[in-house]
Motif scaffolding. Structure first.
Motif, PDB file in Angstrom:
ATOM      1  N   VAL A  77     -32.614  21.165  10.777  1.00 35.19           N
ATOM      2  CA  VAL A  77     -31.802  21.252  12.000  1.00 35.19           C
ATOM      3  C   VAL A  77     -31.833  22.661  12.557  1.00 35.19           C
ATOM      4  N   ARG A  78     -31.728  23.649  11.671  1.00 35.49           N
ATOM      5  CA  ARG A  78     -31.721  25.047  12.132  1.00 35.49           C
ATOM      6  C   ARG A  78     -33.044  25.414  12.796  1.00 35.49           C
ATOM      7  N   GLU A  79     -34.176  25.075  12.157  1.00 36.52           N
ATOM      8  CA  GLU A  79     -35.477  25.426  12.714  1.00 36.52           C
ATOM      9  C   GLU A  79     -35.743  24.653  13.997  1.00 36.52           C
ATOM     10  N   ALA A  80     -35.363  23.362  14.026  1.00 35.38           N
ATOM     11  CA  ALA A  80     -35.578  22.557  15.226  1.00 35.38           C
ATOM     12  C   ALA A  80     -34.779  23.113  16.400  1.00 35.38           C
ATOM     13  N   LEU A 121     -42.959  34.740  -0.408  1.00 36.10           N
ATOM     14  CA  LEU A 121     -43.010  33.650   0.568  1.00 36.10           C
ATOM     15  C   LEU A 121     -41.623  33.060   0.793  1.00 36.10           C
ATOM     16  N   ARG A 122     -40.875  32.883  -0.305  1.00 30.64           N
ATOM     17  CA  ARG A 122     -39.519  32.342  -0.165  1.00 30.64           C
ATOM     18  C   ARG A 122     -38.665  33.277   0.678  1.00 30.64           C
ATOM     19  N   PHE A 123     -38.755  34.576   0.401  1.00 32.12           N
ATOM     20  CA  PHE A 123     -37.933  35.523   1.144  1.00 32.12           C
ATOM     21  C   PHE A 123     -38.315  35.534   2.618  1.00 32.12           C
ATOM     22  N   GLY A 124     -39.655  35.537   2.884  1.00 29.15           N
ATOM     23  CA  GLY A 124     -40.084  35.518   4.279  1.00 29.15           C
ATOM     24  C   GLY A 124     -39.662  34.243   4.986  1.00 29.15           C
ATOM     25  N   ARG A 125     -39.758  33.098   4.287  1.00 28.37           N
ATOM     26  CA  ARG A 125     -39.357  31.826   4.887  1.00 28.37           C
ATOM     27  C   ARG A 125     -37.858  31.807   5.166  1.00 28.37           C
ATOM     28  N   GLY A 134     -42.510  28.604  10.993  1.00 28.46           N
ATOM     29  CA  GLY A 134     -41.262  27.897  10.734  1.00 28.46           C
ATOM     30  C   GLY A 134     -41.496  26.491  10.227  1.00 28.46           C
ATOM     31  N   LEU A 135     -42.404  25.743  10.879  1.00 30.65           N
ATOM     32  CA  LEU A 135     -42.701  24.383  10.431  1.00 30.65           C
ATOM     33  C   LEU A 135     -43.368  24.392   9.063  1.00 30.65           C
TER      34      LEU A 135
END
Length: 390
Positions: A303-306, A197-201, A351-352
């Motif tokens: 900030v990156r995801e937004a 999960l960490r790697f995918g996130r 992403g969220l």
């Protein structure tokens, strides 16, 4: 311990050999009865091995209980106890009851080991009391003198307590060991799943914005090239730089050492949004306020995801980023006007969900939704005190 439980009934059977070495004091025919008791004890041990094995599987793994073999063990035990009482009242054993007590212990222990893993402790205690009363009552009714029923009562209670302390506690200990082994295996599987999960996130957070920027700048370069503008080469050079930066970030994600830098992410967001024709307003709050590294990393990912969401979704013309540190909390608000008039439907994106996991690791929260008038607002709050104490 399992092997010890399986083999323990056999030494108990040897206890019946002791009375055979003593000449019976009373009625003739006692010796054949004693030998019959020894044969019954051997049969009980054979049945007990099967019952203990399947009873342990029932207690530990929830397998079907071996009621049939347990019933056979109870039947053999009842016959043995009946013969012991008969020998005692007919003078086939010593008058003071020592041999009787020893033989009762040997006969009943095998039964206890066979059945004490098949029911609850409350029922076992109740059953032991009932058996004690029945044995003492049968001995008194058969003509045993005053002290023998009491001795038989004490013997049965002792066997019940001994069975709980040994057989039942051993089964409980084995169940705990097996449960610990299962928990260790589950923990290892959860660790692998958490790492996936960490790697995918991280891959989503790292590559999402970069790929969106690459697509945007590539489209801009195509339009400039069709018009014969020299700026097309500059845009493709920027695409090359972003692709190389993405390669470096992917390597860092694989190694597990990557952390987002908030000032760099804010500047990157301003540049990317401006290049996409979106008016970007940055409000970083009071100057000179230094956030802890963990808070900076968590808010940097926000900030990156937004920024990625602003580029991918909607048709925003302006975007505002505000950062505040009030009341021991850092609050980041990203708001744009590309949400449209109708509320969004469906489940939140991955992403969220990844952002919420990152923020929860530092005690933070994330809220995202429509703010009215076609605006979409994302608010992240992270406590500063927890970071300092942690």
């Amino acid at each position: 311990m399992r092997a010890l439980l399986y083999l323990l009934p056999w030494p108990i059977a040897l206890g019946f050999v002791v009375p055979l070495t003593v000449e019976p004091a009373g009625a003739t025919g006692a010796t054949p009865l004693l030998r019959g008791l020894l044969a019954l004890s051997v049969a009980q041990c054979a049945v007990a091995m099967h019952t203990i094995r399947h009873g342990l599987a029932h207690y530990v793994d929830g397998a079907p209980p071996p009621w049939r073999s347990a019933g056979v063990s109870l039947g053999l035990g009842a016959v043995s106890v009946g013969l012991i009482i008969f020998l005692q009242v007919t003078g086939g054993l010593d008058r003071d009851g020592q041999a009787m007590a020893q033989m009762l212990i040997n006969a009943l222990l095998t039964v206890a080991m066979s059945t004490f893993m098949l029911s609850t402790v409350r029922r076992l205690v109740l059953g032991t009391l009932v058996v004690a009363v029945l044995v003492a009552g049968a001995l008194a009714a058969a003509g045993g003198h005053g002290g023998l029923p009491v001795a038989a009562l004490i013997v049965v209670l002792f066997v019940g307590l001994f069975g709980l302390v040994t057989t039942r506690s051993s089964a409980w200990f084995i169940a705990v060991i097996w449960e610990i082994d299962r928990a260790r295996d589950v923990s290892a599987r959860l660790a692998v799943a958490e790492e996936r999960l960490r790697f995918g996130r991280d891959m989503h957070d790292v590559m999402g914005r970069n790929l969106a920027v690459i697509a945007l700048k590539s489209e801009l370069a195509v339009q400039l090239a069709r018009r014969g503008r020299p700026e097309a080469a500059e845009q493709m050079a920027e695409v090359q730089r972003i692709a190389q930066e993405s390669q470096r970030e992917v390597r860092e994600v694989v190694r597990g050492y990557r952390a987002a830098d908030l000032p760099a992410e804010l500047e990157g967001a301003r540049g990317v949004l401006s290049a996409a024709g979106i008016d970007c307003v940055m409000d970083r709050g009071r100057p000179g306020v230094e956030l802890p590294p963990g808070v900076q990393s968590a808010l940097g990912w926000v900030v990156r995801e937004a920024t990625t969401n602003v580029l991918r979704h909607g048709d925003a013309r302006s975007c505002t980023v505000r950062l505040r540190t009030d009341g021991g909390r850092a609050v980041l608000v990203v708001e744009n006007d590309g949400a449209g008039d109708a509320p969004a439907t469906g489940t939140p994106g991955s992403g969220l969900a990844g952002l919420r996991e990152r923020l929860s690791a530092v005690g933070g929260t994330l809220r995202a939704g429509h703010a009215g008038n076609g605006r979409f607002r994302l608010t992240a709050e992270v406590p500063l005190v927890r970071e300092v104490l942690g």
